[in-house]
Motif scaffolding. Structure first.
Motif, PDB file in Angstrom:
ATOM      1  N   ASP A   1      -8.132  -6.458   4.883  1.00  0.00           N
ATOM      2  CA  ASP A   1      -8.768  -6.274   6.220  1.00  0.00           C
ATOM      3  C   ASP A   1      -9.903  -7.324   6.405  1.00  0.00           C
ATOM      4  OD1 ASP A   1      -7.294  -3.984   6.623  1.00  0.00           O
ATOM      5  OD2 ASP A   1      -9.038  -2.605   6.041  1.00  0.00           O
TER       6      ASP A   1
ATOM      7  N   VAL B   1       1.032  -1.294   0.056  1.00  0.00           N
ATOM      8  CA  VAL B   1      -0.112  -0.085   0.161  1.00  0.00           C
ATOM      9  C   VAL B   1       0.782   1.157  -0.157  1.00  0.00           C
ATOM     10  CG1 VAL B   1      -1.665   1.286   1.392  1.00  0.00           C
ATOM     11  CG2 VAL B   1      -1.982  -1.058   0.652  1.00  0.00           C
TER      12      VAL B   1
ATOM     13  N   ILE C   1      -5.846   0.767  -4.160  1.00  0.00           N
ATOM     14  CA  ILE C   1      -5.643   0.596  -2.445  1.00  0.00           C
ATOM     15  C   ILE C   1      -6.852   0.103  -1.833  1.00  0.00           C
ATOM     16  CG2 ILE C   1      -5.042   1.903  -0.483  1.00  0.00           C
ATOM     17  CD1 ILE C   1      -2.686   3.002  -2.041  1.00  0.00           C
ATOM     18  N   ARG C   2      -8.000   0.844  -2.351  1.00  0.00           N
ATOM     19  CA  ARG C   2      -9.173   0.485  -1.612  1.00  0.00           C
ATOM     20  C   ARG C   2      -9.746  -0.812  -1.860  1.00  0.00           C
ATOM     21  NH1 ARG C   2     -10.487   5.843  -3.229  1.00  0.00           N
ATOM     22  NH2 ARG C   2     -11.536   4.989  -5.392  1.00  0.00           N
ATOM     23  N   PHE C   3      -9.390  -1.450  -3.161  1.00  0.00           N
ATOM     24  CA  PHE C   3      -9.807  -2.800  -3.592  1.00  0.00           C
ATOM     25  C   PHE C   3      -8.901  -3.757  -2.703  1.00  0.00           C
ATOM     26  CE2 PHE C   3      -8.201  -6.347  -6.327  1.00  0.00           C
ATOM     27  CZ  PHE C   3      -9.222  -6.930  -6.755  1.00  0.00           C
ATOM     28  N   TYR C   4      -7.607  -3.384  -2.578  1.00  0.00           N
ATOM     29  CA  TYR C   4      -6.539  -4.198  -1.848  1.00  0.00           C
ATOM     30  C   TYR C   4      -6.770  -4.130  -0.448  1.00  0.00           C
ATOM     31  CZ  TYR C   4      -1.782  -5.690  -0.463  1.00  0.00           C
ATOM     32  OH  TYR C   4      -0.704  -6.486   0.463  1.00  0.00           O
ATOM     33  N   GLN C   5      -6.787  -2.959   0.069  1.00  0.00           N
ATOM     34  CA  GLN C   5      -7.231  -2.856   1.601  1.00  0.00           C
ATOM     35  C   GLN C   5      -8.511  -3.663   1.907  1.00  0.00           C
ATOM     36  OE1 GLN C   5      -4.455  -1.377   3.399  1.00  0.00           O
ATOM     37  NE2 GLN C   5      -5.447  -2.905   4.919  1.00  0.00           N
ATOM     38  N   GLY C   6      -9.480  -3.500   1.313  1.00  0.00           N
ATOM     39  CA  GLY C   6     -10.798  -4.060   1.896  1.00  0.00           C
ATOM     40  C   GLY C   6     -10.697  -5.559   1.962  1.00  0.00           C
ATOM     41  N   LYS C   7     -10.136  -6.289   0.887  1.00  0.00           N
ATOM     42  CA  LYS C   7      -9.932  -7.705   1.070  1.00  0.00           C
ATOM     43  C   LYS C   7      -9.050  -8.200   1.943  1.00  0.00           C
ATOM     44  CE  LYS C   7     -10.950  -8.270  -3.861  1.00  0.00           C
ATOM     45  NZ  LYS C   7     -12.058  -9.063  -3.691  1.00  0.00           N
TER      46      LYS C   7
ATOM     47  N   ARG D   1       1.090   3.992  -3.103  1.00  0.00           N
ATOM     48  CA  ARG D   1       0.899   5.184  -2.775  1.00  0.00           C
ATOM     49  C   ARG D   1       1.978   6.210  -3.171  1.00  0.00           C
ATOM     50  NH1 ARG D   1      -1.889   5.094   2.283  1.00  0.00           N
ATOM     51  NH2 ARG D   1      -4.121   4.910   1.171  1.00  0.00           N
TER      52      ARG D   1
ATOM     53  N   GLU E   1      -5.082   5.258  -5.212  1.00  0.00           N
ATOM     54  CA  GLU E   1      -6.095   5.073  -4.170  1.00  0.00           C
ATOM     55  C   GLU E   1      -7.275   4.074  -4.576  1.00  0.00           C
ATOM     56  OE1 GLU E   1      -5.503   6.273  -1.136  1.00  0.00           O
ATOM     57  OE2 GLU E   1      -3.606   7.033  -1.627  1.00  0.00           O
ATOM     58  N   ARG E   2      -7.757   4.317  -5.821  1.00  0.00           N
ATOM     59  CA  ARG E   2      -8.815   3.255  -6.209  1.00  0.00           C
ATOM     60  C   ARG E   2      -8.190   1.919  -5.968  1.00  0.00           C
ATOM     61  NH1 ARG E   2      -9.957   1.676 -11.820  1.00  0.00           N
ATOM     62  NH2 ARG E   2     -11.996   1.041 -11.869  1.00  0.00           N
TER      63      ARG E   2
END
Length: 368
Positions: free
Chosen positions: A185, A157, A177-183, A161, A174-175
């Motif tokens: 988490d 991440v 990262i949202r895909f990655y971080q959601g999974k 960034r 950031e788009r």
């Protein structure tokens, strides 16, 4: 009236100048780097950094590439051919070296006159202490270091960034990262509640069957993914670093519950596990069985009892590993992750972020 117009013009010019000011980023090595206000020519110190760059560049992933090392073309020819089919101009991107740090030519690098260089802190390209870094800096070319391989879950991440900021692709970064971080988490939350005694022990066999010696992952690299997915990577206790040669006597004594092998072999290859755009499910399964069954690995109970899994080796240095993490979790903790669908995630990753279509096989397991 002239005074008012003059003030408005001055304010507009000031706003314009502020909008194109160079940005200062702190790279993954902790270095503060002033990056250009506009980037048209990107140099990749390792060709496979393209996996990450492609996520940010959308449908024209080659448009700003000024040069790269030859490892992408040589070590992942199946993916390279996918891009080659859609973007024939890929063959005209200048090479600065082959597949090793020592092969990189400072003369070629400087002749390309890049606006910025993206390097990896470790791997096949120039590292932190390579003289090319200082030569580029002397030529007023900023060098930014990232990491997707040593500590993938910690550094992916921030590295994305950093690239987004340095390359004027912050929204795109950031788009993803949202895909990655959601999974990530979601998996972390479930795994945090799993008792230690319910986490299976796993042996990772990197580039399985491709070499005489057996190489595995310790703390870092793909070993991190095993631990994060609800398993216990036995290499954590057997190796001092992210990867290294491993003693099979120690592996057998550890009695792993699962065997996981990685590979990049093509359909025509006689050794290694076959994965990639040209590989069929049957070829992947058959090559996994051959690699896992070779001596002395085949002596493991996990192999004899068909608890084997295989994956595309190049996941180890690409943000795409978030999909492999899902596949690991679904395999190692099937009841807790019954609803996970890594196949759908793989499709979404390509549909939403890449310029090529998904094809071939990138993971498999025995009996499937």
């Amino acid at each position: 009236m002239k005074t008012v117009l003059s003030r408005l013009l001055t304010a507009a010019l000031l706003a314009a100048s502020l909008s194109v000011q160079a940005a200062v980023v702190t790279d993954i090595a902790g270095r503060k780097v002033e990056t250009p206000a506009k980037v048209n020519r990107i140099l990749l110190g390792e060709g496979r950094l393209f996996y990450a760059l492609a996520l940010l560049e959308g449908k024209q992933p080659l448009a700003r590439l000024a040069g790269w090392q030859g490892d992408f073309r040589q070590l992942d020819p199946q993916t390279y051919a996918q891009y080659q089919k859609r973007f024939p101009q890929i063959d005209r991107i200048p090479l600065i070296g082959n597949t090793s740090e020592n092969s990189v030519s400072a003369e070629k690098v400087l002749a390309l006159k890049p606006d910025i260089a993206i390097f990896s802190v470790s791997g096949h390209g120039p590292g932190l202490n390579n003289p090319i870094v200082k030569q580029l800096q002397a030529a007023k070319v900023p060098v930014v270091f990232v990491d997707f391989r040593n500590a993938p879950l910690e550094h992916t991440v921030p590295s994305l960034r950093i690239m987004g900021q340095a390359l004027q692709r912050e929204a795109e970064a950031e788009r993803f990262i949202r895909f990655y971080q959601g999974k990530l988490d979601a998996i972390h939350k479930t795994v945090a509640a799993i008792p230690a005694q319910q986490k299976p022990k796993v042996f990772l066999d990197l580039r399985a069957g491709a070499f005489a010696n057996v190489t595995s992952a310790g703390k870092g690299s793909l070993g991190e993914l095993v631990d994060a997915a609800g398993g216990v990577n036995i290499g954590d206790a057997l190796l001092p670093g992210p990867t290294g040669e491993i003693n099979m006597e120690h592996v057998i004594a550890a009695k792993p519950d699962w065997y996981i092998g990685t590979g990049t072999a093509a359909p025509a290859d006689k050794t290694g596990i076959q994965f990639g755009a040209d590989v069929t499910p049957a070829q992947a399964r058959a090559s996994l069985a051959r690699a896992a069954g070779r001596k002395p690995v085949g002596a493991l109970a996990a192999v004899r009892e068909n608890r084997t899994f295989g994956a595309w080796h190049h996941f180890y240095n690409t943000p795409y590993h978030i999909v492999l993490l899902e596949a690991f979790a679904k395999t190692l903790q099937p009841q807790r992750f019954a609803k996970l669908d890594p196949d759908a995630s793989w499709q979404q990753l390509h549909r939403d972020f890449l310029a090529i279509e998904p094809q071939g096989v990138y993971w498999t397991r025995s009996g499937k």
